[in-house]
Every structure is written in C-alpha cells, then in structure tokens.
Design an enzyme around this catalytic site. Structure first.
Site, mmCIF file in Angstrom:
data_model
loop_
_atom_site.group_PDB
_atom_site.id
_atom_site.type_symbol
_atom_site.label_atom_id
_atom_site.label_comp_id
_atom_site.label_asym_id
_atom_site.label_seq_id
_atom_site.Cartn_x
_atom_site.Cartn_y
_atom_site.Cartn_z
ATOM 1 N N ASP A 46 0.854 -1.187 0.000
ATOM 2 C CA ASP A 46 0.000 0.000 0.000
ATOM 3 C C ASP A 46 0.891 1.239 0.000
ATOM 4 O O ASP A 46 1.885 1.294 0.737
ATOM 5 C CB ASP A 46 -0.889 -0.019 1.259
ATOM 6 C CG ASP A 46 -1.923 1.089 1.249
ATOM 7 O OD1 ASP A 46 -2.993 0.904 0.644
ATOM 8 O OD2 ASP A 46 -1.643 2.148 1.842
ATOM 9 N N ASN A 54 -2.750 13.105 -3.591
ATOM 10 C CA ASN A 54 -3.974 13.539 -4.277
ATOM 11 C C ASN A 54 -4.412 14.925 -3.816
ATOM 12 O O ASN A 54 -4.781 15.767 -4.631
ATOM 13 C CB ASN A 54 -5.104 12.537 -4.006
ATOM 14 C CG ASN A 54 -5.128 11.411 -5.027
ATOM 15 O OD1 ASN A 54 -4.659 11.576 -6.152
ATOM 16 N ND2 ASN A 54 -5.650 10.272 -4.636
ATOM 17 N N HIS A 59 -5.842 14.799 -8.518
ATOM 18 C CA HIS A 59 -6.019 13.386 -8.870
ATOM 19 C C HIS A 59 -5.246 12.967 -10.107
ATOM 20 O O HIS A 59 -4.817 11.824 -10.232
ATOM 21 C CB HIS A 59 -7.508 13.057 -9.031
ATOM 22 C CG HIS A 59 -8.207 12.985 -7.711
ATOM 23 N ND1 HIS A 59 -8.400 11.812 -7.038
ATOM 24 C CD2 HIS A 59 -8.699 13.957 -6.920
ATOM 25 C CE1 HIS A 59 -8.987 12.055 -5.882
ATOM 26 N NE2 HIS A 59 -9.193 13.367 -5.794
ATOM 27 N N ASP A 63 -2.804 9.883 -10.284
ATOM 28 C CA ASP A 63 -2.846 8.796 -11.272
ATOM 29 C C ASP A 63 -1.465 8.556 -11.875
ATOM 30 O O ASP A 63 -1.042 7.406 -12.053
ATOM 31 C CB ASP A 63 -3.837 9.140 -12.400
ATOM 32 C CG ASP A 63 -5.283 8.895 -11.967
ATOM 33 O OD1 ASP A 63 -5.482 8.397 -10.840
ATOM 34 O OD2 ASP A 63 -6.193 9.196 -12.763
ATOM 35 N N GLU A 89 -4.977 2.330 -3.957
ATOM 36 C CA GLU A 89 -3.515 2.468 -3.908
ATOM 37 C C GLU A 89 -2.865 1.196 -3.366
ATOM 38 O O GLU A 89 -1.759 1.220 -2.849
ATOM 39 C CB GLU A 89 -3.120 3.688 -3.082
ATOM 40 C CG GLU A 89 -3.423 3.604 -1.603
ATOM 41 C CD GLU A 89 -4.664 4.407 -1.201
ATOM 42 O OE1 GLU A 89 -5.632 4.484 -1.995
ATOM 43 O OE2 GLU A 89 -4.642 4.947 -0.081
#
Ligand code: C2E
Ligand code: C2E
Length: 171
Positions: A46, A54, A59, A63, A89
C-alpha cells in the site's frame, strides 16, 4: 475475443492485472499447491500517505504517481512473479515457488526501489514510500485466510511506522 478478455482482466490505468484477474491467478496457484505442494507467498502493498499526494497535487498527478510506481515495482521483480492492482492504492504480488525468507528479500527490494525513485512533475519532485504485509500459503489455511493475514501484516507495517514490511510468523 482475446482482446475483450484482456480488457476485462487489466487495470486500465496501470496496465497491471486487476483484482478479478489476480484472484483467478491466485486460485490457479492454490490448485497447483494442493496438487504439487509447492508453496507460494503473497505480498500486499500500500502506498504510504497516498491521499496527501492527491490532496496536494490533484487526482491527475495521483494517477501519474500510480503509473510510475507500478512501472518501478514491475521492473524490480521477476517476469514469473505477478504484480497486480488490488484496489485504489493497493498492490498485490504473487511470488510462486518462493520461500518466505526470499520473499522478504524481494519485498524489501520493492520498498527500497520505490523509496529511491522520484517523479518530476512541473517544478515538483514527488517521492513516496510503500508498506507491505507478507504471508505464505500453508496446508491448513485457505487462500482467503492467507490474504487476510497479509492484510493484518500490512496494518502492522503501517502501525510500526510505514516504509517497511511485516512478515507473518505463521509460516
Ligand atoms: P538475492 O537477490 O539475495 O536473492 C535471494 C533469493 O531470493 C533468490 O535466490 C530467489 O530465491 C529469491 N528472489 C530474489 N529476488 C526474487 C524475485 O524478484 N522474484 C522471485 N520469485 N524470487 C526472488 P536465487 O534465485 O538462487 O538467486 C541467487 C542470487 O542470484 C540473488 O540473490 C541475486 O544476487 C542473483 N540473481 C538471480 N537472478 C537475478 C536477476 O534476475 N537479477 C539480479 N540483479 N540478480 C539476480
Ligand atoms: P527477470 O528474472 O524477469 O527479473 C527482472 C528484474 O527483477 C531483474 O532485472 C532484477 O531487477 C529483479 N530481480 C529478479 N530476480 C532477482 C534476484 O534474485 N535478486 C535481485 N537483486 N534482483 C532480482 P535485471 O537484474 O536487470 O535482470 C534482467 C533479466 O536478466 C532477468 O529478468 C533474468 O531473465 C536475467 N537475469 C539476470 N541475472 C540473472 C541470474 O543471476 N540468473 C538468471 N537465471 N537470470 C538472470
């Protein structure tokens, strides 16, 4: 048909296997384990503080960070290992025919390669780290239980300060 199958099994953003396809791969590996008794390890990873990326950069950059990390991790494992996007994630790695101590070596290599990689965007340099939970398939447990253990270990790695791997003692 082949193309449709590929679309259904691929995570659109990173190009990795998606969770559904990874589950199918894990089930297959489980059958191999029952048949040939060749154990395997699963590693749940993770990204640490991903929400901060973010929130801070938006965002779209989030990405791009996911794509970058997927590539970084993919290049640090063998072609015979499978890296997938497990969710948001979270990533899952299947390490076939790999003893737990070797799996720990790989997991730590992945942590280090993420920590050392940087992403240059506009004027900013983005760095991140990952945490991981590692478990090994044993005869007396189901796949679901092994995944649950990896998840608990991941939680432990986070609680111990992140940017590290926690390994199940139940191996
Ligand atoms: P090492 O890097 O200390 O790895 C020790 C053992 O961990 C390996 O023994 C293997 O069983 C396991 N292992 C390490 N990385 C991976 C991985 O990405 N995927 C999987 N499934 N298993 C992994 P092995 O195979 O006998 O290799 C012994 C040593 O040979 C390694 O020690 C490393 O120094 C070198 N080596 C082997 N293959 C490669 C490779 O493709 N690239 C690099 N850079 N070194 C390799
Ligand atoms: P591959 O087996 O698909 O491994 C891809 C990358 O995963 C390796 O790139 C390396 O970064 C990492 N990796 C895999 N196994 C190990 C390992 O045991 N230890 C460490 N430290 N890293 C590992 P790399 O090193 O550029 O190797 C590219 C390809 O060259 C490998 O692809 C493999 O096909 C071959 N190769 C390199 N070294 C060895 C070796 O010692 N033994 C064998 N059988 N093949 C090797």
């Amino acid at each position: 048909m082949q193309q449709l199958k590929q679309v259904a099994s691929t995570d659109e953003l990173t190009g990795l296997l998606n969770r559904r396809a990874m589950n199918a791969k894990l089930e297959e590996e489980m059958k191999r384990f029952y048949r040939y008794h060749i154990s395997f390890c699963i590693l749940l990873l993770d990204i640490d503080y991903f929400k901060k990326i973010n929130d801070e950069y938006g965002h779209q950059i989030g990405d791009l960070a996911l794509i970058h990390l997927a590539k970084t991790m993919q290049s640090a494992i063998r072609e015979t290992d499978t890296l997938s996007r497990w969710g948001g994630e979270e990533f899952m790695v299947l390490l076939p025919a790999t003893p737990i101590e070797s799996a720990r070596v790989i997991a730590e290599r992945l942590c280090l390669s993420v920590e050392q990689s940087t992403m240059e965007i506009d004027q900013a340099t983005i760095r991140c780290t990952i945490s991981g939970g590692l478990s090994k398939i044993t005869a007396n447990q189901s796949l679901e239980q092994a995944i649950q253990i990896a998840d608990t270990m991941l939680y432990q790695a986070k609680a111990q300060g992140r940017n590290q791997i926690a390994v199940s003692a139940n191996t």
